[in-house]
Design a protein around this motif. Sequence first.
Motif, PDB file in Angstrom:
ATOM      1  N   ASN A 142       0.797  -1.227   0.000  1.00  0.00           N
ATOM      2  CA  ASN A 142       0.000   0.000   0.000  1.00  0.00           C
ATOM      3  C   ASN A 142       0.832   1.281   0.000  1.00  0.00           C
ATOM      4  OD1 ASN A 142      -3.106  -0.559   0.349  1.00  0.00           O
ATOM      5  ND2 ASN A 142      -2.044  -2.149   1.525  1.00  0.00           N
ATOM      6  N   ARG A 191      -1.264   5.735   5.915  1.00  0.00           N
ATOM      7  CA  ARG A 191      -1.943   4.792   5.023  1.00  0.00           C
ATOM      8  C   ARG A 191      -1.529   3.351   5.330  1.00  0.00           C
ATOM      9  NH1 ARG A 191      -4.214   4.357  -0.126  1.00  0.00           N
ATOM     10  NH2 ARG A 191      -3.548   2.524  -1.307  1.00  0.00           N
ATOM     11  N   GLU A 193       1.924  10.855   4.917  1.00  0.00           N
ATOM     12  CA  GLU A 193       0.713  10.269   4.333  1.00  0.00           C
ATOM     13  C   GLU A 193       0.863   8.761   4.162  1.00  0.00           C
ATOM     14  OE1 GLU A 193      -0.996  13.965   1.622  1.00  0.00           O
ATOM     15  OE2 GLU A 193       0.637  12.706   0.834  1.00  0.00           O
TER      16      GLU A 193
END
Length: 564
Positions: free
Chosen positions: A439, A452, A448
């Motif tokens: 991911n 995530r 970020e």
Amino acid sequence: MVVKTIDAETLKKMFLAGAASIEAKKEFINELNVFPVPDGDTGTNMTLTIMSAAKEVDALVDPTIEELAKAISGGSLRGARGNSGVILSQLFRGFTKEIKDYNEINVTIMTNALQKAVETAYRAVMKPKEGTILTVARGGAEKASQLVSETDDLVYFCKEVITYMEEVLQQTPDMLPVLKEAGVVDSGGQGLLEITKGAYDALIGKKVAFASSPSQKGAAGIGINVERVASENIKFGYCTEFIILLEKDFNQDTESAFKDYLSSIGDSLVVVSDDDIVKVHVHTNDPGLAIQRALTYGSLTSMKIDNMREEHNEKVIKDARKAAKEQEQKREEEKAQKAQAKKPRKQAGFIAVSIGDGLDEIFKGLNVDYLIKGGQTMNPSTEDMLNAIREVNADNIFIFPNNSNIILAAEQAKQLTEDKNIIVIPSKTIPQGITALINFMYDKTPEENTERMIDEMSIVKSGQVTYAVRDTNIDGKVIKQGNIMGIGDKTILAVGTEIKDTTLDLIKTLINEESQLVSLYFGEEVKEEAAQELAKEVSALYPNVDVDVQYGGQPIYYYILSVE
């Protein structure tokens, strides 16, 4: 004997004696791990941590206390392995920070150093848990605070502190129900106690052998193989365990008398009483004597006697073969990693801990720059992490520990790195690490991506299948030596006698209506045909779920699996 101050020479002897003491008892400490898996590692991790510092201490000639403090703190920080090793290194860090400015240590300085050690270690752990090595260390510091105004004799002082630490250790099963159910004291606390006992022996003049390597003499002129020292220190050859089903009153006085008797015929004693049963562990040269005395209190069950000298010799041979194989693999990896380091600096780099050649290939396919051999069987050190960081030529480096017992070492490496931005993704299992890497998005910022990846791996349910190395009870499950266990993220979820059936039972506990994918990574002892047959049964039981089978090549664990 009265000792009012400890100089640098004595401190050096005490530290090396503490290292030799835990080295000699590391297998006993490993046996105390709650989960009866074949890779109990607390004793090994604490030994390797202190040995990293001991090698530096042993090399010093006529050091000052400041020089000793630097070697102890720096060596243990870099060599720290596993949660117990990292906590131990933090205890040393706090202790040495307090003593480094003195030429001699008295009772007051020792008390302040013990308090500083505990404060430093507690700060290093995000969620300190009582009933662990931290509790035992704190008990020692509290006892020291009581004694500091009563005596200036360090021999009396240290003996009383150790005695109280032992009392606190025996109370750890009452603080952590999982310890009481398994019938053991905390393994990290036991390790800390062995170190302090060894240091005390040196303080009162006992000679304790130590060598930093099999072939080299340290500055002290001692040339003894540390592995051989461990073998020679097996004073009592039989590890004896049993449970007494009480038929008579077993009060505190009776328990104390029983412990005194067992101590007179052996060592490494653990006695845990719980209602109408008493769990006993002792190392002795005559198991029959321990059994005969126990029979005066009731009948016996779950009896187990192991020849430790024989097991030790077999382990040394096995470890030598394993080390030779690992050295060859390491040389090949170093060549590849040096080539990687020559590439242009990039924005993001990845370091992952892996435990099998098949899993290595999977991580490489996910663009991991540096693989660290590790996992449950051998937790990598902070120094291993620092070496990996140096080899990855990137501004932002993401570390995937893939094991809950490795996260603290990764965090410690982060704290010791100044020229690169290190982000530790707290992956506790191999499947979590794989999911996190899948991911990662190159067009996102490090912050970020961190958010995530942590979010995505939090929904992964992981499992491992292995065998039990001893009888125990955990979460109401009766486990016998040799049973197959299915272990989830927090506890043992399935127990059986067959690998396939137990794996299916484990998957059943993890899967639900929202599950879409089951990933199976089969280990080095499992044939691909067996793994494919298992996958077919999973598909038949759960037709709406995809099943992916890949070779992991991991030792000890027949299967590592995930449900998403």
